[in-house]
Design a protein around this motif. Structure first.
Motif, PDB file in Angstrom:
ATOM      1  N   THR A 126     -17.072 -59.842  13.499  1.00 27.36           N
ATOM      2  CA  THR A 126     -16.727 -58.969  12.380  1.00 27.36           C
ATOM      3  C   THR A 126     -17.615 -57.735  12.349  1.00 27.36           C
ATOM      4  N   ILE A 127     -18.902 -57.903  12.650  1.00 25.00           N
ATOM      5  CA  ILE A 127     -19.803 -56.747  12.683  1.00 25.00           C
ATOM      6  C   ILE A 127     -19.359 -55.766  13.759  1.00 25.00           C
ATOM      7  N   ILE A 128     -19.032 -56.263  14.936  1.00 27.57           N
ATOM      8  CA  ILE A 128     -18.583 -55.386  16.031  1.00 27.57           C
ATOM      9  C   ILE A 128     -17.328 -54.628  15.630  1.00 27.57           C
ATOM     10  N   GLU A 129     -16.386 -55.312  15.003  1.00 27.37           N
ATOM     11  CA  GLU A 129     -15.167 -54.641  14.542  1.00 27.37           C
ATOM     12  C   GLU A 129     -15.503 -53.502  13.596  1.00 27.37           C
ATOM     13  N   ASN A 130     -16.467 -53.719  12.707  1.00 29.93           N
ATOM     14  CA  ASN A 130     -16.859 -52.672  11.764  1.00 29.93           C
ATOM     15  C   ASN A 130     -17.636 -51.552  12.438  1.00 29.93           C
ATOM     16  N   VAL A 131     -18.410 -51.867  13.468  1.00 32.61           N
ATOM     17  CA  VAL A 131     -19.083 -50.818  14.245  1.00 32.61           C
ATOM     18  C   VAL A 131     -18.042 -49.889  14.860  1.00 32.61           C
ATOM     19  N   LEU A 132     -17.029 -50.459  15.498  1.00 30.51           N
ATOM     20  CA  LEU A 132     -15.997 -49.650  16.163  1.00 30.51           C
ATOM     21  C   LEU A 132     -15.201 -48.829  15.153  1.00 30.51           C
ATOM     22  N   LYS A 133     -14.918 -49.395  13.995  1.00 33.32           N
ATOM     23  CA  LYS A 133     -14.209 -48.654  12.951  1.00 33.32           C
ATOM     24  C   LYS A 133     -15.016 -47.448  12.493  1.00 33.32           C
ATOM     25  N   ASN A 134     -16.319 -47.640  12.324  1.00 36.27           N
ATOM     26  CA  ASN A 134     -17.164 -46.547  11.849  1.00 36.27           C
ATOM     27  C   ASN A 134     -17.374 -45.479  12.914  1.00 36.27           C
ATOM     28  N   LEU A 135     -17.421 -45.872  14.181  1.00 40.25           N
ATOM     29  CA  LEU A 135     -17.504 -44.871  15.241  1.00 40.25           C
ATOM     30  C   LEU A 135     -16.248 -44.015  15.246  1.00 40.25           C
ATOM     31  N   LYS A 136     -15.102 -44.650  15.040  1.00 40.52           N
ATOM     32  CA  LYS A 136     -13.839 -43.911  14.993  1.00 40.52           C
ATOM     33  C   LYS A 136     -13.813 -42.950  13.809  1.00 40.52           C
ATOM     34  N   LYS A 137     -14.323 -43.396  12.659  1.00 35.46           N
ATOM     35  CA  LYS A 137     -14.364 -42.540  11.479  1.00 35.46           C
ATOM     36  C   LYS A 137     -15.231 -41.310  11.705  1.00 35.46           C
ATOM     37  N   GLN A 138     -16.241 -41.459  12.566  1.00 36.53           N
ATOM     38  CA  GLN A 138     -17.154 -40.356  12.851  1.00 36.53           C
ATOM     39  C   GLN A 138     -16.670 -39.459  13.991  1.00 36.53           C
ATOM     40  N   GLY A 139     -15.429 -39.640  14.399  1.00 34.80           N
ATOM     41  CA  GLY A 139     -14.832 -38.721  15.366  1.00 34.80           C
ATOM     42  C   GLY A 139     -14.817 -39.189  16.802  1.00 34.80           C
ATOM     43  N   PHE A 140     -15.276 -40.397  17.059  1.00 32.28           N
ATOM     44  CA  PHE A 140     -15.248 -40.899  18.432  1.00 32.28           C
ATOM     45  C   PHE A 140     -13.878 -41.519  18.710  1.00 32.28           C
ATOM     46  N   SER A 141     -13.387 -41.247  19.925  1.00 34.70           N
ATOM     47  CA  SER A 141     -12.077 -41.755  20.318  1.00 34.70           C
ATOM     48  C   SER A 141     -12.100 -42.057  21.809  1.00 34.70           C
ATOM     49  N   GLU A 142     -10.953 -42.423  22.346  1.00 35.94           N
ATOM     50  CA  GLU A 142     -10.876 -42.717  23.781  1.00 35.94           C
ATOM     51  C   GLU A 142     -11.127 -41.477  24.629  1.00 35.94           C
ATOM     52  N   ASP A 143     -11.101 -40.290  23.996  1.00 35.78           N
ATOM     53  CA  ASP A 143     -11.365 -39.051  24.737  1.00 35.78           C
ATOM     54  C   ASP A 143     -12.851 -38.865  25.034  1.00 35.78           C
ATOM     55  N   ASN A 144     -13.707 -39.428  24.200  1.00 37.39           N
ATOM     56  CA  ASN A 144     -15.147 -39.202  24.400  1.00 37.39           C
ATOM     57  C   ASN A 144     -15.981 -40.480  24.325  1.00 37.39           C
ATOM     58  N   LEU A 145     -15.299 -41.628  24.275  1.00 37.43           N
ATOM     59  CA  LEU A 145     -16.051 -42.878  24.166  1.00 37.43           C
ATOM     60  C   LEU A 145     -15.344 -43.982  24.944  1.00 37.43           C
ATOM     61  N   LEU A 146     -16.087 -44.602  25.858  1.00 38.88           N
ATOM     62  CA  LEU A 146     -15.564 -45.721  26.640  1.00 38.88           C
ATOM     63  C   LEU A 146     -16.300 -46.982  26.203  1.00 38.88           C
ATOM     64  N   ILE A 147     -15.555 -47.935  25.654  1.00 42.12           N
ATOM     65  CA  ILE A 147     -16.144 -49.171  25.168  1.00 42.12           C
ATOM     66  C   ILE A 147     -15.959 -50.266  26.210  1.00 42.12           C
ATOM     67  N   LEU A 148     -17.062 -50.833  26.665  1.00 44.10           N
ATOM     68  CA  LEU A 148     -17.026 -51.977  27.575  1.00 44.10           C
ATOM     69  C   LEU A 148     -17.317 -53.221  26.729  1.00 44.10           C
ATOM     70  N   TYR A 149     -16.270 -53.952  26.403  1.00 42.69           N
ATOM     71  CA  TYR A 149     -16.382 -55.084  25.486  1.00 42.69           C
ATOM     72  C   TYR A 149     -15.760 -56.313  26.141  1.00 42.69           C
ATOM     73  N   PRO A 150     -16.488 -56.933  27.072  1.00 40.58           N
ATOM     74  CA  PRO A 150     -15.951 -58.110  27.761  1.00 40.58           C
ATOM     75  C   PRO A 150     -15.815 -59.296  26.814  1.00 40.58           C
ATOM     76  N   GLU A 151     -15.100 -60.289  27.250  1.00 40.42           N
ATOM     77  CA  GLU A 151     -14.967 -61.521  26.486  1.00 40.42           C
ATOM     78  C   GLU A 151     -16.338 -62.152  26.273  1.00 40.42           C
ATOM     79  N   SER A 152     -16.541 -62.719  25.100  1.00 43.39           N
ATOM     80  CA  SER A 152     -17.823 -63.341  24.788  1.00 43.39           C
ATOM     81  C   SER A 152     -18.169 -64.422  25.807  1.00 43.39           C
TER      82      SER A 152
END
Length: 333
Positions: free
Chosen positions: A49-75
């Motif tokens: 849940t924390i990770i989901e909220n981190v990604l939501k807040n990064l998106k709110k701050q203007g980060f998108s697939e154009d300038n941010l690559l997220i490497l989020y492998p399976e736990s």
């Protein structure tokens, strides 16, 4: 002699009174693409849940697939060897920041990563864990958000909400931060009128631990937010249910009778803010470790009904979530 000078993107060559324009076809500069590697060590609700909220807040701050690559492998599901391999993968990919969750996950990253900036979250007691020198400055390439554990507030709610509860059966292991939290609980318990009995255990020894608490006439089990025990709470609850023992804790799994947990939305916001500051050039050692100020109370009405426990009206009124047989009721404040 007069010269006509008109500045346009391109090269101007002046020859006498004549302006000769030589234009270049220049491709716009591509935006920098940042890389973030995410290590979710345990397959548990809080870090997810924390990770989901981190990604939501990064998106709110203007980060998108154009300038941010997220490497989020399976736990790696609490497998240290697999977690170490994922950290090696992040380093190979030259990520700009690693987001590490859970005390064990953060420790694995700490042992392998000495230069790449790291933001940790869902980590209780980072100083005893050895990943930071102080809350003001880690003194290294780490910073993050502490998973604050409100032990005293939880004990206060238990005392007020369940006055018949007098004996606490505390489960802990030798994995940090469990020993530190246990010592705090052992000291604080008597101040709230509780007798503390304890059992150092592993997930494979839950049955014996619960049998011990039942023999000691414990009123409830307090499961500390131990990264080696919490992922197996369903097994613990099965053993506890056989003796009618409720479980209290500080994570958001739905197996507890009552849990008081640091707000995962706030933790996600704080972690995202640290990541953004690092991407903007700040060193982790210059960013103090953050601590959430908001906590969420969850009550499990279905479990209370099973064990014939009645929640006082005031406790139900202040709850943020109430779990029933029909589902989860969220309170919007």
């Amino acid at each position: 002699m007069k010269y006509l000078v008109l500045i346009i993107s391109g090269l101007i060559v002046l020859t006498g009174a004549t302006a000769v324009f030589v234009f270049f076809l220049m491709a716009p500069e591509a935006p920098k693409v940042y890389k973030i590697g995410i290590l979710q060590f345990a397959d548990a609700p809080v870090p997810k849940t924390i990770i989901e909220n981190v990604l939501k807040n990064l998106k709110k701050q203007g980060f998108s697939e154009d300038n941010l690559l997220i490497l989020y492998p399976e736990s790696p599901a609490s497998d240290s060897a697999k977690a170490g391999a994922l950290v090696d993968y992040f380093l190979q990919e030259k990520v700009d920041v690693i987001l590490a969750t859970n005390s064990i996950g953060a420790k694995i990253v700490f042992e392998k990563v000495k230069e790449t900036p790291v933001v940790f979250t869902a980590v209780a007691k980072p100083l005893p864990l050895g990943i930071a020198e102080s809350y003001i400055s880690s003194g290294n390439n780490f910073t993050g958000v502490e998973f604050a554990v409100p032990l005293s507030k939880t004990l206060e709610l238990i005392k007020s909400g369940f006055p018949a509860f007098k004996k606490i059966g505390v489960l802990y292991s030798q994995t940090e931060p469990s020993p530190v939290l246990y010592e705090e609980l052992k000291t604080a318990g008597p101040d709230f009128g509780f007798q503390v009995i304890s059992r150092q255990t592993t997930a494979n020894d839950f049955e014996a631990a619960v049998n011990y608490f039942a023999a000691q006439n414990a009123d409830f089990i307090y499961l500390l937010p131990d990264p080696t025990l919490v992922p197996y709470i369903k097994q613990l609850k099965q053993s506890a249910d056989r003796h009618g023992l409720p479980i209290v804790g500080n994570t958001i799994d739905g197996e507890y009778l009552m849990s008081l947990v640091a707000d995962t939305k706030e933790m996600g916001f704080l972690a995202a803010d640290l990541i953004i500051k690092i991407l903007n050039g700040n060193k982790p050692s210059s960013l103090s470790i953050q601590m959430p100020q908001k906590f969420n109370l969850t009550l499990n009405q279905a479990d209370a009904d099973l064990k014939k426990i009645i929640f006082p009206e005031w406790l139900s009124h202040i709850a943020d979530r109430i779990i029933t047989k029909e589902g989860v009721k969220e309170t919007v404040r």
